[in-house]
Design an enzyme around this catalytic site. Structure first.
Site, PDB file in Angstrom:
ATOM      1  N   ASP A  75      23.407  31.752 -50.285  1.00 36.06           N
ATOM      2  CA  ASP A  75      24.343  32.790 -50.855  1.00 36.06           C
ATOM      3  C   ASP A  75      24.868  33.855 -50.226  1.00 36.06           C
ATOM      4  O   ASP A  75      24.158  33.611 -48.894  1.00 36.06           O
ATOM      5  CB  ASP A  75      23.126  33.538 -51.920  1.00 36.06           C
ATOM      6  CG  ASP A  75      22.167  34.415 -51.288  1.00 36.06           C
ATOM      7  OD1 ASP A  75      21.578  33.412 -51.093  1.00 36.06           O
ATOM      8  OD2 ASP A  75      21.996  34.946 -51.822  1.00 36.06           O
ATOM      9  N   GLU A 137      18.594  34.849 -51.639  1.00 35.82           N
ATOM     10  CA  GLU A 137      18.337  35.835 -50.127  1.00 35.82           C
ATOM     11  C   GLU A 137      18.995  36.867 -50.040  1.00 35.82           C
ATOM     12  O   GLU A 137      18.135  38.068 -50.232  1.00 35.82           O
ATOM     13  CB  GLU A 137      18.285  34.427 -49.202  1.00 35.82           C
ATOM     14  CG  GLU A 137      17.803  35.221 -47.799  1.00 35.82           C
ATOM     15  CD  GLU A 137      18.651  36.517 -46.874  1.00 35.82           C
ATOM     16  OE1 GLU A 137      17.724  36.958 -45.867  1.00 35.82           O
ATOM     17  OE2 GLU A 137      19.547  36.932 -46.999  1.00 35.82           O
TER      18      GLU A 137
HETATM   19 ZN   LIG Z   1      20.997  36.114 -44.063  1.00 31.68          ZN
END
Ligand SMILES: [Zn+2]
Length: 386
Positions: A75, A137
């Site tokens: 992401d 993340e």
């Molecule tokens: Zn990163």
């Protein structure tokens, strides 16, 4: 095609998938799964509860324990095209740099690892080499947290994880944790001329924030001896506070968005315990003396473990061997490495590009950083070859 050209080609594809954390990463995962399966990897895909995001865990070489994980999150943070010189989701070269959202954080590393996958497969690996591609993340490491459970359930026990966050190919052995919360205060609305008849949620939120800021001062005295972090202690910070409706109305609701960056798990427990005690012993009784329906609720947005510096580290030994570095540093930003470490995997951070370019318009990765990353991975291939 040489490895650098292949890496650029893959990076162009990865950047073109606009995998902003709020959106699906399934197309990117399907693309990477194809590349890895073409290289002969065994794949395991797992979706999140919404079904719109997936982790990919792939293995080359023998099955079993003791493998090395190359890990990257798929992401990216959002990009506003009006702030960019070129389209954020079209890889664009200018002056030895490749521009695009996610180029340094951290699709560059993923592209290099994927480009190398066929070479790793040909090498005849003596121990497993895993590829861990995760979701979410940037908003709390939710994908990596789920992945840790999945590989434990599958009985896979890697021994080393290399997290390719942008470190300029330097070796990072420690970072603080990142714990994020929203605390919501429910008061009782009323006429501004009669403050005693209502419960002002802003007032209680302010007292809570004051307590938090006091804790911030007390945490300075708790800095571990020899802490290499900057600043060396656990920090707290209030990023957003919103409440009330109008000047002459007692505020019925207020929310505080705050975070803590603990240097030790003990500090995190200390802060939580103190705030809970303060809420239970002081704030709630005062609010509920006026109206029993009042409340204070803290939502956990994410609690990302820190990466603790350890004396003996197989991960540090391997990566320092590959890059020729003679020391490892600590950084102020959080990564998935703490989660891998908490799962019993020796973990280290080393990847191409600079964190200075992450999360900004005109994010880029220097082409020579990709070349340095490929060099490290090629040395890893030689190390792992039978
Ligand atoms: Zn990163």
């Amino acid at each position: 095609m040489n490895m650098l050209a292949r890496t650029r080609e893959i990076l162009g594809q990865l950047v073109a998938f606009p995998t902003v954390s709020s959106d699906s990463n399934l197309e990117l995962i399907a693309y990477t799964a194809d590349l890895l399966s073409d290289a002969g990897a065994t794949l395991s895909l797992s979706r999140d509860d919404s079904g719109t995001k997936a982790n990919l865990f792939a293995t080359l070489g023998p099955a079993g324990d003791g493998g090395i994980v190359l890990s990257g999150h798929t992401d990216v943070v959002p990009a506003d095209p009006s702030e960019w010189t070129s389209d954020p989701f079209t890889l664009t070269e200018r002056g030895g740099r490749l521009y695009g959202r996610g180029t340094c954080d951290m699709k560059g590393f993923i592209a290099a690892a994927l480009a190398m996958a066929p070479r790793f497969a040909e090498a005849g690996l003596a121990r497993p080499l895993h590829f861990a591609l995760t979701y979410d993340e940037e908003i709390g490491c939710f994908g990596a947290r789920a992945l840790m459970g999945e590989i434990a359930n599958a009985g896979i026990r890697p021994s080393v994880a290399i997290i390719g966050e942008p470190t300029g190919m330097g070796v990072i052995e420690g970072h603080k944790g990142c714990y994020e919360y929203t605390t919501e205060f429910t008061g009782l609305e009323g006429h501004g001329s009669q403050p005693g008849k209502g419960v002002n949620a802003i007032e209680y939120a302010t007292r809570y924030v004051s307590r938090l800021l006091d804790l911030g001062e007390r945490l300075k005295a708790r800095a571990p001896a020899g802490s290499r972090f900057d600043p060396p202690w656990t920090t707290v910070q209030v990023g957003r506070m919103a409440g009330g409706t109008a000047r002459n109305v007692i505020a019925g609701a207020c929310a505080v968005e705050w975070e803590m960056r603990p240097v030790t798990a003990g500090d995190a427990a200390f802060v939580k315990r103190d705030l809970n005690d303060y809420v239970d012993a002081v704030l709630l009784p005062a609010m509920r003396a006026v109206s029993p329906g009042c409340g204070i609720v803290t939502h956990v947005i994410g609690e990302v473990e820190g990466l603790q510096v350890v004396g003996e580290s197989e991960a540090r030994e391997i990566v320092c061997g590959l890059t020729g570095c003679d020391h490892a540093d600590v950084v102020p930003f959080g990564t998935e490495a703490g989660l891998f470490q908490s799962a019993g995997i020796s973990s280290i951070i080393c990847g191409p590009g600079s964190i200075a370019q992450a999360h900004k318009p005109d994010e880029f990765i220097a082409i020579d950083q990709l070349a340095a990353c490929l060099e490290m991975l090629d040395k890893l291939r030689l190390t792992l070859a039978e």
